[in-house]
Write a protein that holds these residues in place. Sequence first.
Motif, PDB file in Angstrom:
ATOM      1  N   GLY A 169       0.822  -1.199   0.000  1.00 50.45           N
ATOM      2  CA  GLY A 169       0.000   0.000   0.000  1.00 50.45           C
ATOM      3  C   GLY A 169       0.859   1.252   0.000  1.00 50.45           C
ATOM      4  N   GLU A 170       0.221   2.381  -0.160  1.00 48.48           N
ATOM      5  CA  GLU A 170       0.924   3.662  -0.212  1.00 48.48           C
ATOM      6  C   GLU A 170       1.642   3.947   1.111  1.00 48.48           C
ATOM      7  OE1 GLU A 170      -0.090   8.351  -1.286  1.00 48.48           O
ATOM      8  OE2 GLU A 170      -1.666   6.821  -1.308  1.00 48.48           O
ATOM      9  N   ASN A 171       2.877   4.456   1.001  1.00 46.70           N
ATOM     10  CA  ASN A 171       3.689   4.849   2.167  1.00 46.70           C
ATOM     11  C   ASN A 171       3.966   3.685   3.114  1.00 46.70           C
ATOM     12  OD1 ASN A 171       3.659   7.566   1.265  1.00 46.70           O
ATOM     13  ND2 ASN A 171       1.658   7.858   2.227  1.00 46.70           N
ATOM     14  N   ALA A 172       4.107   2.513   2.570  1.00 44.61           N
ATOM     15  CA  ALA A 172       4.271   1.310   3.389  1.00 44.61           C
ATOM     16  C   ALA A 172       5.680   1.172   3.936  1.00 44.61           C
ATOM     17  CB  ALA A 172       3.927   0.077   2.556  1.00 44.61           C
ATOM     18  N   ILE A 173       5.790   0.270   4.911  1.00 44.92           N
ATOM     19  CA  ILE A 173       7.075  -0.260   5.380  1.00 44.92           C
ATOM     20  C   ILE A 173       7.112  -1.715   4.933  1.00 44.92           C
ATOM     21  CG2 ILE A 173       8.431  -0.908   7.405  1.00 44.92           C
ATOM     22  CD1 ILE A 173       7.157   1.502   8.849  1.00 44.92           C
ATOM     23  N   LEU A 174       8.196  -2.107   4.270  1.00 41.75           N
ATOM     24  CA  LEU A 174       8.324  -3.481   3.773  1.00 41.75           C
ATOM     25  C   LEU A 174       9.560  -4.128   4.366  1.00 41.75           C
ATOM     26  CD1 LEU A 174       7.724  -5.904   1.933  1.00 41.75           C
ATOM     27  CD2 LEU A 174       8.945  -4.696   0.086  1.00 41.75           C
ATOM     28  N   PHE A 175       9.368  -5.172   5.170  1.00 46.13           N
ATOM     29  CA  PHE A 175      10.470  -5.968   5.685  1.00 46.13           C
ATOM     30  C   PHE A 175      10.777  -7.075   4.683  1.00 46.13           C
ATOM     31  CE2 PHE A 175       8.808  -4.179   9.652  1.00 46.13           C
ATOM     32  CZ  PHE A 175       9.982  -3.795  10.295  1.00 46.13           C
TER      33      PHE A 175
END
Length: 440
Positions: A169-175
């Motif tokens: 999604g928009e402005n996400a954090i992805l590990f």
Amino acid sequence: MAGNGNNNKTVKNMNKFFSLLTATIISMTVFSQEISLKEQALEKFKAEHYYDAINLLEQALKQSPDDAEIYYYLGWFNHYNAYDSRPLKGYDYAFSERIFEYLDKAIELNPNYGDAKYFYSAECGSLAMNEMQNYDAEKVKYYYELAFKKGTFPKWLIEYGKNMLAGCGENAILFTGGDADFNICSYLQICENFRTDVTVIPIGLTDRPWYVSFLKKGLENTVRKVNINLTEEQIMDIRPFKWRETNIFINISPVDRLKFALPEDFKMEWTVMPDLQSYRMHSKIEGEEATRRTLLSPQRAILLQIVEDNFTERPIYFSVGADPSFLGGLEEYFQNCGLVNRLTPIKTANTQYQIDVAKLEELFKTENITDYKDVKKNNFPRISGAVVYGYPFVLLKLANYYRLSGKENELKQLKKLYENQLKIGFNTEYEEYITKELEK
């Protein structure tokens, strides 16, 4: 005369001993000669005697100067010694140049040497991380461009990275799970300006204080910062923390409360388990039975901190390749969104929230997997399987949804897409398994 008899017997026994010893030495010499220097080096590497392994490979190179595999192992072993063992005394950029030279030679001798290209990109990624410590955005970009120019980001991997980021999604954090998925996402963001709104974090590096500090500050036009409500002193003091199984309650956003139809006072409840253990026996209060002390690793402590500080503001995702041992039980809260899983405030098993159907349908549009077949031409054995198998794994989730929902036409189209674009003969046994699952 009796004394002389004993002496003769002693001499005979000594002769037998030396004969046996000589035979043993000869046997060991012959055995070592039968095992090539390259094979001996591999055994030394397995035993974590890295310098011995490298020295044996250097000797092997004198005998076989055109052996691409020796150059590959030299690049790999030196890279491992520099970054994945204990700190390498005397490390500097000249050491890294030597790694590049070995891998360059391996690729020159064998242009399709996928694993040599993989370690070339890993070395570039490690150097880019070093430059993040220096907050030097230009050099970070330079190393990712260098990796691309060397052909270490093949078309199938670039497509995979784009599909991962597109699932967020928009402005996400992805590990991400490791350097393969982290480096391709970083290249796409920094060099192709693709989905720069997402902050990509290799979950295995969150135990490094400098990197946590870096994430808190961010790097202009390179890495978007993350909310981390710790002081710089607290960050530099990150270490294993005394911990027992504890329920942590995390605030959720109004959007998630509405989406999941949750009451006003609802909070996400995460049972945070310790992931380290000491042999030291410990009782917390007087009269309590002593047990082994358990600890929260720095990695899990920072994961908890980032989730707590960002869950109400930014959607949080994990790549499907993230090792479950890093997740601390959060996988129970995952909603599959294709090549990434979104963290939700509820446990999703056996609910309508197990998958995001729209995201999976978007992933399996024909135009989003046109380069998948490139993996046969540009195979990187160390990562290809783990990466490309993600598509069929997710496809089965969507197929199961269609089957249970009675959407026969959609299921037929999905089967057709699999046959035309994903069943490419890369791993026939696995592909036949997927075919049978689709036919159930």
